[in-house]
Design a protein around this motif. Structure first.
Motif, PDB file in Angstrom:
ATOM      1  N   THR A 145       0.865  -1.192   0.000  1.00  0.00           N
ATOM      2  CA  THR A 145       0.000   0.000   0.000  1.00  0.00           C
ATOM      3  C   THR A 145       0.898   1.238   0.000  1.00  0.00           C
ATOM      4  O   THR A 145       1.749   1.390   0.882  1.00  0.00           O
ATOM      5  CB  THR A 145      -0.921   0.008   1.241  1.00  0.00           C
ATOM      6  OG1 THR A 145      -1.815  -1.097   1.135  1.00  0.00           O
ATOM      7  CG2 THR A 145      -1.728   1.299   1.348  1.00  0.00           C
ATOM      8  N   THR A 146       0.679   2.100  -0.977  1.00  0.00           N
ATOM      9  CA  THR A 146       1.557   3.267  -1.079  1.00  0.00           C
ATOM     10  C   THR A 146       0.891   4.523  -0.515  1.00  0.00           C
ATOM     11  O   THR A 146      -0.332   4.672  -0.553  1.00  0.00           O
ATOM     12  CB  THR A 146       1.931   3.557  -2.553  1.00  0.00           C
ATOM     13  OG1 THR A 146       0.718   3.577  -3.315  1.00  0.00           O
ATOM     14  CG2 THR A 146       2.882   2.529  -3.095  1.00  0.00           C
ATOM     15  N   ALA A 147       1.735   5.396  -0.007  1.00  0.00           N
ATOM     16  CA  ALA A 147       1.296   6.720   0.445  1.00  0.00           C
ATOM     17  C   ALA A 147       2.304   7.700  -0.151  1.00  0.00           C
ATOM     18  O   ALA A 147       3.405   7.877   0.378  1.00  0.00           O
ATOM     19  CB  ALA A 147       1.301   6.796   1.963  1.00  0.00           C
ATOM     20  N   LEU A 148       1.932   8.260  -1.293  1.00  0.00           N
ATOM     21  CA  LEU A 148       2.891   9.129  -1.991  1.00  0.00           C
ATOM     22  C   LEU A 148       2.587  10.586  -1.671  1.00  0.00           C
ATOM     23  O   LEU A 148       1.427  11.011  -1.653  1.00  0.00           O
ATOM     24  CB  LEU A 148       2.836   8.862  -3.497  1.00  0.00           C
ATOM     25  CG  LEU A 148       3.153   7.400  -3.866  1.00  0.00           C
ATOM     26  CD1 LEU A 148       3.119   7.205  -5.380  1.00  0.00           C
ATOM     27  CD2 LEU A 148       4.501   6.955  -3.301  1.00  0.00           C
ATOM     28  N   ARG A 149       3.655  11.305  -1.397  1.00  0.00           N
ATOM     29  CA  ARG A 149       3.477  12.670  -0.884  1.00  0.00           C
ATOM     30  C   ARG A 149       3.076  13.638  -1.985  1.00  0.00           C
ATOM     31  O   ARG A 149       3.630  13.625  -3.080  1.00  0.00           O
ATOM     32  CB  ARG A 149       4.774  13.118  -0.242  1.00  0.00           C
ATOM     33  CG  ARG A 149       4.559  14.317   0.629  1.00  0.00           C
ATOM     34  CD  ARG A 149       5.572  14.393   1.717  1.00  0.00           C
ATOM     35  NE  ARG A 149       5.347  15.642   2.428  1.00  0.00           N
ATOM     36  CZ  ARG A 149       6.011  15.996   3.484  1.00  0.00           C
ATOM     37  NH1 ARG A 149       6.937  15.212   3.977  1.00  0.00           N
ATOM     38  NH2 ARG A 149       5.759  17.136   4.071  1.00  0.00           N
ATOM     39  N   TYR A 154      -0.610  12.870   1.949  1.00  0.00           N
ATOM     40  CA  TYR A 154      -0.213  11.631   1.285  1.00  0.00           C
ATOM     41  C   TYR A 154      -1.424  11.149   0.495  1.00  0.00           C
ATOM     42  O   TYR A 154      -2.567  11.262   0.966  1.00  0.00           O
ATOM     43  CB  TYR A 154       0.125  10.534   2.294  1.00  0.00           C
ATOM     44  CG  TYR A 154       1.405  10.730   3.039  1.00  0.00           C
ATOM     45  CD1 TYR A 154       2.638  10.697   2.383  1.00  0.00           C
ATOM     46  CD2 TYR A 154       1.397  10.910   4.424  1.00  0.00           C
ATOM     47  CE1 TYR A 154       3.823  10.855   3.080  1.00  0.00           C
ATOM     48  CE2 TYR A 154       2.576  11.059   5.122  1.00  0.00           C
ATOM     49  CZ  TYR A 154       3.789  11.030   4.453  1.00  0.00           C
ATOM     50  OH  TYR A 154       4.951  11.186   5.140  1.00  0.00           O
ATOM     51  N   VAL A 155      -1.162  10.546  -0.659  1.00  0.00           N
ATOM     52  CA  VAL A 155      -2.242   9.943  -1.444  1.00  0.00           C
ATOM     53  C   VAL A 155      -2.104   8.436  -1.310  1.00  0.00           C
ATOM     54  O   VAL A 155      -1.090   7.855  -1.716  1.00  0.00           O
ATOM     55  CB  VAL A 155      -2.154  10.370  -2.922  1.00  0.00           C
ATOM     56  CG1 VAL A 155      -3.339   9.806  -3.698  1.00  0.00           C
ATOM     57  CG2 VAL A 155      -2.114  11.892  -3.033  1.00  0.00           C
ATOM     58  N   LEU A 156      -3.101   7.802  -0.690  1.00  0.00           N
ATOM     59  CA  LEU A 156      -3.034   6.374  -0.383  1.00  0.00           C
ATOM     60  C   LEU A 156      -3.719   5.529  -1.451  1.00  0.00           C
ATOM     61  O   LEU A 156      -4.846   5.838  -1.852  1.00  0.00           O
ATOM     62  CB  LEU A 156      -3.741   6.096   0.963  1.00  0.00           C
ATOM     63  CG  LEU A 156      -2.891   6.113   2.232  1.00  0.00           C
ATOM     64  CD1 LEU A 156      -2.282   7.488   2.443  1.00  0.00           C
ATOM     65  CD2 LEU A 156      -3.721   5.712   3.438  1.00  0.00           C
ATOM     66  N   ALA A 223      -7.011   8.064  -1.560  1.00  0.00           N
ATOM     67  CA  ALA A 223      -7.449   8.706  -0.304  1.00  0.00           C
ATOM     68  C   ALA A 223      -6.365   9.684   0.158  1.00  0.00           C
ATOM     69  O   ALA A 223      -5.188   9.306   0.252  1.00  0.00           O
ATOM     70  CB  ALA A 223      -7.690   7.642   0.765  1.00  0.00           C
ATOM     71  N   ARG A 224      -6.754  10.928   0.421  1.00  0.00           N
ATOM     72  CA  ARG A 224      -5.755  11.956   0.767  1.00  0.00           C
ATOM     73  C   ARG A 224      -5.798  12.210   2.270  1.00  0.00           C
ATOM     74  O   ARG A 224      -6.846  12.557   2.816  1.00  0.00           O
ATOM     75  CB  ARG A 224      -6.074  13.258   0.016  1.00  0.00           C
ATOM     76  CG  ARG A 224      -6.069  13.080  -1.491  1.00  0.00           C
ATOM     77  CD  ARG A 224      -6.300  14.390  -2.204  1.00  0.00           C
ATOM     78  NE  ARG A 224      -5.073  15.176  -2.339  1.00  0.00           N
ATOM     79  CZ  ARG A 224      -4.225  15.063  -3.360  1.00  0.00           C
ATOM     80  NH1 ARG A 224      -4.469  14.235  -4.343  1.00  0.00           N
ATOM     81  NH2 ARG A 224      -3.136  15.783  -3.394  1.00  0.00           N
ATOM     82  N   VAL A 225      -4.647  11.983   2.927  1.00  0.00           N
ATOM     83  CA  VAL A 225      -4.607  12.177   4.391  1.00  0.00           C
ATOM     84  C   VAL A 225      -3.451  13.111   4.740  1.00  0.00           C
ATOM     85  O   VAL A 225      -2.440  13.158   4.022  1.00  0.00           O
ATOM     86  CB  VAL A 225      -4.453  10.813   5.128  1.00  0.00           C
ATOM     87  CG1 VAL A 225      -5.570   9.854   4.768  1.00  0.00           C
ATOM     88  CG2 VAL A 225      -3.112  10.164   4.850  1.00  0.00           C
TER      89      VAL A 225
END
Ligand SMILES: Cc1cc2nc3c(=O)[nH]c(=O)nc-3n(C[C@H](O)[C@H](O)[C@H](O)COP(=O)(O)OP(=O)(O)OC[C@H]3O[C@@H](n4cnc5c(N)ncnc54)[C@H](O)[C@@H]3O)c2cc1C
Length: 395
Positions: A145-149, A154-156, A223-225
């Motif tokens: 699962t990626t969370a790219l800044r 972060y976009v998950l 998903a943006r967190v």
């Protein structure tokens, strides 16, 4: 450690037992621990009511520093866990209180401690743990699962699985990949918290074999967190995860639950005749019960030792793993013993005809849970062998 409790500790312990004993009387019919909390609205409401009662007394924050609303000692927390386990009382969010809060205290920023610890202590916010994925369980660092800044967010994207209680939780803590190009798979991971209502997060149930709903799959679709809810540092989440795992594996409530169950079996054997003879007079049954009683006490002593180490900030990964392995195997032995003693009655579901409230019908199907969740017992044995005993590491 000195196992003898002071008079003050005995009084405090009694207080926890009294309050949990009172709450037990308000339990909904057929309530049975974690399953009932997440599976039924009535069980969830009972969990919240107990949580509010504990929060009012300041018991959710036992052993925390006073600047974050804490009171009492780590040993108070141990006694409280024993009382809840013994009476099977919910009211403490295992993820938020038992795992995340001590992790935030150890690795969280001052800002995050001030934002989240009071909410956890007041039982205003409940968490789930989003670590495992379809292809990353024991080998958690293989997660994808990626969370790219993107600026402050972060976009998950990706999927988590076996997420206990995700359908009831307000927030999650997760391990995600923030640097897909890191040199090794353990690097480039980040420990992140976010609101479960964030657009782009979808929770789907995984129904248990008896159709109960405790577990879920969680999907992320752009998903943006916020970046500000990273615990520790970006790309250094593996260390934070290891810190949390130690807290996750050292819980005493499961052991006290087993103690109560053993008492129930003893009572049953003292009252029940088979072939004209009390079960309690059968030498094989007596032997097996006595053996398990020793093991329950040994598990309790091990868990006390880990709590003592936690109190002194000296907790080693091996000791928490040892408690986890021993308690997991013990729950299996207890379920088998209960099923053997009850014989065909052990298959009667919770009803007025079911001895011991039908507990063993469920328990026999579920005893493996403690040997798999929180990292399987095989993996814990590997940790003990490699990390604790210095045997060669197996990959
Ligand atoms: C009831 C339950 C609740 C859970 N709740 C959560 C949750 O809330 N959040 C979450 O993130 N996860 C949760 N999990 C997932 C749990 O952490 C994983 O199931 C566990 O880590 C094992 O991973 P796996 O299922 O992928 O099995 P695998 O890793 O595929 O393992 C399969 C088998 O191979 C063995 N094995 C694997 N590698 C080795 C090795 N190197 N040496 C020896 N044996 C090995 C394992 O011990 C196991 O017996 C839950 C699981 C259960 C059963």
């Amino acid at each position: 450690m000195d196992f003898k409790l002071t008079d003050e500790q005995v009084a405090r312990r009694n207080e926890f037992f009294e309050v949990c004993g009172e709450l037990e009387k308000k339990k909904p019919a057929n309530f049975s621990g974690i399953e009932s909390i997440y599976d039924s609205d009535e069980g969830w409401q009972y969990h919240l009511n107990c949580a509010k009662e504990f929060a009012k007394r300041g018991w959710i924050a036992l052993g925390w520093p006073s600047e974050y609303g804490g009171q009492g000692s780590v040993m108070d927390r141990v006694f409280f866990a024993e009382a809840r386990g013994y009476y099977d009382t919910p009211g403490v969010d295992i993820f938020g209180v038992a795992m995340l809060a001590p992790t935030l205290l150890g690795a969280g920023s001052e800002e995050m401690k001030r934002e989240f610890l009071p909410k956890i202590a007041a039982a205003e916010i409940m968490f789930c743990e989003l670590w495992s994925e379809p292809n990353a369980g024991s080998d958690l660092a293989a997660l994808t699962t990626t969370a790219l800044r993107d600026g402050d967010e972060y976009v998950l994207n990706g999927q988590k699985t076996w997420s206990t209680g995700a359908h009831r939780s307000d927030w999650a803590f997760a391990l995600v990949r923030t640097d897909p190009h890191a040199e090794t798979k353990h690097r480039g991971l980040t420990f992140l918290m976010f609101d479960m209502k964030t657009p782009g997060i979808t929770v789907k149930p995984i129904l248990y074999m008896d159709r109960g709903h405790l577990y879920n799959e969680v999907f992320f679709d752009d998903a943006r967190v916020p970046v500000k809810y990273v615990v520790g540092e970006e790309n250094k989440g593996w260390g934070v995860t290891q810190l949390l795992a130690g807290f996750e594996r050292s819980s005493l409530d499961a052991i006290m639950m087993m103690r109560r169950q053993l008492e129930g079996l003893v009572e049953y054997c003292n009252e029940t005749k088979v072939g004209g003879e009390l079960l309690a007079k059968n030498p094989i049954i007596r032997n097996r019960i006595a053996e398990l009683a020793c093991q329950v006490e040994a598990a309790r002593a091990l868990a006390y030792r880990v709590a003592d180490q936690q109190a002194k900030n000296e907790m080693g990964a091996i000791d928490a793993s040892a408690v986890k392995v021993f308690a997991g195997d013990l729950s299996a032995r207890l379920a088998r013993l209960g099923a053997d003693i009850l014989g065909p009655y052990g298959q009667v579901r919770s009803s007025k005809w079911a001895p011991l409230e039908g507990f063993y019908e469920k328990q026999y199907q579920q005893y493996f849970i403690l040997t798999v969740s929180m990292g399987t017992n095989e993996i814990q044995r590997n940790i003990i062998a490699w990390y604790g005993l210095g045997l060669p590491r197996m990959r």
